[in-house]
Write an enzyme that holds these catalytic residues in place. Structure first.
Site, PDB file in Angstrom:
ATOM      1  N   ASP A  30      14.036   1.901  18.634  1.00 39.09           N
ATOM      2  CA  ASP A  30      13.964   3.425  18.597  1.00 39.09           C
ATOM      3  C   ASP A  30      12.937   3.426  17.307  1.00 39.09           C
ATOM      4  O   ASP A  30      12.913   2.665  16.497  1.00 39.09           O
ATOM      5  CB  ASP A  30      15.212   4.104  18.030  1.00 39.09           C
ATOM      6  CG  ASP A  30      15.007   5.405  18.511  1.00 39.09           C
ATOM      7  OD1 ASP A  30      15.551   6.061  19.657  1.00 39.09           O
ATOM      8  OD2 ASP A  30      14.217   6.422  17.764  1.00 39.09           O
ATOM      9  N   THR A  86      11.675  13.718  27.337  1.00 43.36           N
ATOM     10  CA  THR A  86      10.546  14.252  28.326  1.00 43.36           C
ATOM     11  C   THR A  86      11.021  15.976  28.278  1.00 43.36           C
ATOM     12  O   THR A  86      11.436  16.513  29.213  1.00 43.36           O
ATOM     13  CB  THR A  86      10.732  13.933  29.822  1.00 43.36           C
ATOM     14  OG1 THR A  86      12.031  14.019  30.164  1.00 43.36           O
ATOM     15  CG2 THR A  86       9.955  12.432  29.753  1.00 43.36           C
ATOM     16  N   GLY A 260      23.350  24.971  30.121  1.00 41.92           N
ATOM     17  CA  GLY A 260      22.458  24.299  29.137  1.00 41.92           C
ATOM     18  C   GLY A 260      22.191  23.129  29.303  1.00 41.92           C
ATOM     19  O   GLY A 260      22.362  22.451  30.405  1.00 41.92           O
ATOM     20  N   CYS A 263      19.195  18.612  30.101  1.00 42.41           N
ATOM     21  CA  CYS A 263      18.672  18.426  31.542  1.00 42.41           C
ATOM     22  C   CYS A 263      18.150  19.545  31.996  1.00 42.41           C
ATOM     23  O   CYS A 263      17.092  19.631  32.793  1.00 42.41           O
ATOM     24  CB  CYS A 263      19.563  17.410  32.175  1.00 42.41           C
ATOM     25  SG  CYS A 263      19.437  15.884  31.251  1.00 42.41           S
TER      26      CYS A 263
HETATM   27  P1  NAD Z   1      17.071  11.679  23.298  1.00 49.12           P
HETATM   28  O1  NAD Z   1      16.357  12.741  22.612  1.00 49.12           O
HETATM   29  O2  NAD Z   1      18.626  11.503  23.133  1.00 49.12           O
HETATM   30  O3  NAD Z   1      16.579  10.051  22.890  1.00 49.12           O
HETATM   31  C1  NAD Z   1      15.252   9.660  22.921  1.00 49.12           C
HETATM   32  C2  NAD Z   1      15.032   8.658  21.948  1.00 49.12           C
HETATM   33  O4  NAD Z   1      13.577   8.229  21.879  1.00 49.12           O
HETATM   34  C3  NAD Z   1      15.047   9.337  20.694  1.00 49.12           C
HETATM   35  O5  NAD Z   1      15.915   8.480  19.713  1.00 49.12           O
HETATM   36  C4  NAD Z   1      13.633   8.901  19.823  1.00 49.12           C
HETATM   37  O6  NAD Z   1      13.372   8.768  18.711  1.00 49.12           O
HETATM   38  C5  NAD Z   1      13.213   7.994  20.923  1.00 49.12           C
HETATM   39  N1  NAD Z   1      11.797   7.663  20.850  1.00 49.12           N
HETATM   40  C6  NAD Z   1      10.899   8.682  21.106  1.00 49.12           C
HETATM   41  N2  NAD Z   1       9.836   8.154  21.163  1.00 49.12           N
HETATM   42  C7  NAD Z   1       9.680   6.840  20.810  1.00 49.12           C
HETATM   43  C8  NAD Z   1       8.935   5.605  20.812  1.00 49.12           C
HETATM   44  N3  NAD Z   1       7.600   5.999  20.728  1.00 49.12           N
HETATM   45  N4  NAD Z   1       9.572   4.536  20.477  1.00 49.12           N
HETATM   46  C9  NAD Z   1      10.609   4.153  20.052  1.00 49.12           C
HETATM   47  N5  NAD Z   1      11.766   5.420  20.356  1.00 49.12           N
HETATM   48  C10 NAD Z   1      11.242   6.357  20.823  1.00 49.12           C
HETATM   49  O7  NAD Z   1      16.992  11.571  24.863  1.00 49.12           O
HETATM   50  P2  NAD Z   1      17.771  11.466  26.096  1.00 49.12           P
HETATM   51  O8  NAD Z   1      18.887  12.693  26.150  1.00 49.12           O
HETATM   52  O9  NAD Z   1      18.699  10.102  25.990  1.00 49.12           O
HETATM   53  O10 NAD Z   1      17.116  11.486  27.306  1.00 49.12           O
HETATM   54  C11 NAD Z   1      15.892  10.636  27.494  1.00 49.12           C
HETATM   55  C12 NAD Z   1      15.504  10.755  28.982  1.00 49.12           C
HETATM   56  O11 NAD Z   1      16.585  10.678  30.013  1.00 49.12           O
HETATM   57  C13 NAD Z   1      15.061  12.160  29.368  1.00 49.12           C
HETATM   58  O12 NAD Z   1      13.836  12.228  30.053  1.00 49.12           O
HETATM   59  C14 NAD Z   1      16.182  12.661  30.077  1.00 49.12           C
HETATM   60  O13 NAD Z   1      15.594  14.089  30.722  1.00 49.12           O
HETATM   61  C15 NAD Z   1      16.672  11.795  30.610  1.00 49.12           C
HETATM   62  N6  NAD Z   1      18.206  12.052  31.005  1.00 49.12           N
HETATM   63  C16 NAD Z   1      18.956  12.478  29.860  1.00 49.12           C
HETATM   64  C17 NAD Z   1      20.283  12.614  30.276  1.00 49.12           C
HETATM   65  C18 NAD Z   1      21.276  13.061  29.468  1.00 49.12           C
HETATM   66  O14 NAD Z   1      22.588  13.512  29.695  1.00 49.12           O
HETATM   67  N7  NAD Z   1      20.939  13.052  28.050  1.00 49.12           N
HETATM   68  C19 NAD Z   1      20.840  12.110  31.444  1.00 49.12           C
HETATM   69  C20 NAD Z   1      19.892  11.630  32.547  1.00 49.12           C
HETATM   70  C21 NAD Z   1      18.542  11.612  32.270  1.00 49.12           C
END
Ligand code: NAD
Length: 432
Positions: A30, A86, A260, A263
């Site tokens: 990260d 995203t 909410g 996603c």
């Molecule tokens: P999040 O915001 O919790 O985590 C994303 C992480 O990526 C952050 O810790 C951020 O610091 C890191 N990051 C960003 N740019 C970076 C870089 N250049 N280098 C290293 N780290 C970097 O996001 P999330 O909720 O885990 O979601 C991630 C993806 O998965 C999204 O596309 C989301 O739509 C998808 N998704 C989320 C869920 C959910 O329940 N949260 C479920 C299925 C899919």
């Protein structure tokens, strides 16, 4: 296998630790140094049941490590999973893919041998094609393969969902990558998960279409609940009656506040804007977005009616502020819409959430966090059950508070109306 998860958030951390628990060597990367530092110290930055134990166990076993060095982690790994955010572009409906492309640029200059680049983040159709184009600028096509492997886990149930998924979707036009991914997921497939190999574009769209469908189901039952309120029908009967039809199914058929979370709101918007780009008008999903936006206004109007339109100086309590139970995630929670509006109208608001204080309300006037349920409801005029935490399900309000009785607005229908009324409280709920 050597895996690198880029982005250690809800998806990257959970899937990374679960892959490690299946016996793989996993590096979670990260760019947020504080996050990585606290993970190394065994402190988990998010609330997710069961996650802490699994992280500590696999970190001690040296199957899981944490780093801020993206390039080195990529060089040392065979499979690179992209798990960055995203979100929706500011003021637009489209997905902001800047985090994805920033990561791809870094990966591009770190490819030292064959790598499978897997997008786990939710990305619009054709993003995989664009990623491939960027990587081709610096790398020979034999050096990498771009695969889409969308994640379907739910926050609050993430470890169970990852370990026992309904399906694993792998979108790749390359047989070798497909074989490697199938092998990686084999422990889950052998426990009963369906494995669906498909084209990369299909995998990308399956994720959006699934989320848009679930959001539609929630919005549908919310609108039926509105009709129930006008016709003296109990929405719970309708949910059960509909859910017993196997073609419909009972899940995501519970009426409540606007959907909410991290996603559904962003993914419904992104799929409609992708469709617009390709001249396909997704009118059903567009009306779902509109209806959901209107839902918080509708529930606010109900609050005004419950309080006889006198909001100024009214003491209002929110039990739960997260978008759903078992998570600390506040992204697009309907409480973020309702609390500021009530505060502006002069209400004095207390909230209690099992995941504690929320910085999102720090600048909103007259909004206070409490440490206990009792403190939050004491002296209240109206108690709103916003999130369906188990902590609230068996409360006995009569013994909890002495003296002044408040009104209860149960937005999750977690109580039996008769029981609450017998305790002497005025009770309102959703669709009944
Ligand atoms: P999040 O915001 O919790 O985590 C994303 C992480 O990526 C952050 O810790 C951020 O610091 C890191 N990051 C960003 N740019 C970076 C870089 N250049 N280098 C290293 N780290 C970097 O996001 P999330 O909720 O885990 O979601 C991630 C993806 O998965 C999204 O596309 C989301 O739509 C998808 N998704 C989320 C869920 C959910 O329940 N949260 C479920 C299925 C899919």
């Amino acid at each position: 296998m050597k895996l690198c998860m880029i982005g250690t958030g809800y998806v990257g951390l959970v899937s990374g630790v679960c892959f490690a628990d299946l016996g793989n060597d996993v590096i979670c990367v990260d760019k947020n140094l504080n996050k990585i530092d606290s993970l190394i110290k065994g402190k988990i930055p998010i609330y997710e049941p069961g996650l802490s134990e699994l992280v500590i166990k696999n970190f001690k076993n040296k199957k899981l490590s944490f780093s801020t060095n993206l390039k080195k982690s990529v060089r040392d790994s065979d499979l690179i999973f992209i798990c960055v955010g995203t979100p929706t572009k500011k003021g637009r409906s489209t997905a902001d893919l800047s985090q994805i492309f920033n990561v791809i640029k870094e990966i591009s200059s770190a490819i030292n041998r064959f790598k499978i680049i897997v997008t786990k983040s939710t990305v619009p159709v054709t993003t995989g094609d664009e990623i491939e184009k960027i990587l081709l600028k610096k790398n020979n096509k034999k050096k990498f393969s771009v695969v889409s492997n969308p994640e379907f886990l739910r926050e609050g149930e993430a470890i169970r969902d990852f370990t026992y998924p309904d399906r694993i979707v792998v979108g790749s036009n390359d047989k070798r990558s497909n074989r490697i991914l199938k092998n990686l997921y084999n422990p889950l497939i052998s426990k009963g998960a369906s494995y669906l190999p498909t084209s990369r574009r299909s995998a990308e769209l399956i994720k959006y279409a699934s989320n848009a469908f679930l959001a539609t189901k929630i919005t549908f039952i919310n609108e039926i609940a509105n009709l129930c309120e006008k016709t003296n029908i109990d929405i719970e009967d309708i949910s059960i009656g509909m859910g017993l039809d196997k073609r419909i199914g009972s899940r995501f058929l519970r009426a409540g506040p606007a959907y909410g979370g991290s996603c559904f709101p962003k993914d419904t918007k992104a799929i409609t804007s992708t469709a617009d780009k390709f001249n396909a008008n997704l009118t059903v999903i567009k009306s779902v977005i509109k209806s959901n936006k209107n839902r918080s206004k509708l529930l606010l109007n109900r609050i005004y009616r419950i309080l006889n339109k006198k909001i100024k100086n009214k003491k209002i309590t929110f039990l739960g502020v997260t978008f759903k139970a078992n998570t600390d995630d506040m992204r697009d929670s309907s409480s973020l819409i309702m609390i500021p509006v009530l505060s502006k109208k002069g209400a004095i608001i207390k909230y209690y959430d099992p995941t504690g204080y929320k910085k999102e309300f720090s600048k909103i006037k007259n909004v206070h966090n409490t440490d206990t349920i009792k403190q939050s409801v004491q002296g209240s005029d109206l108690v709103i059950v916003h999130t369906e935490w188990n902590d609230f399900k068996s409360l006995n309000f009569k013994t909890l508070v002495k003296g002044k009785k408040f009104i209860i607005y149960d937005m999750r229908n977690i109580y039996s109306p008769d029981k609450i009324k017998n305790q002497g409280f005025k009770y309102y709920s959703i669709g009944r």
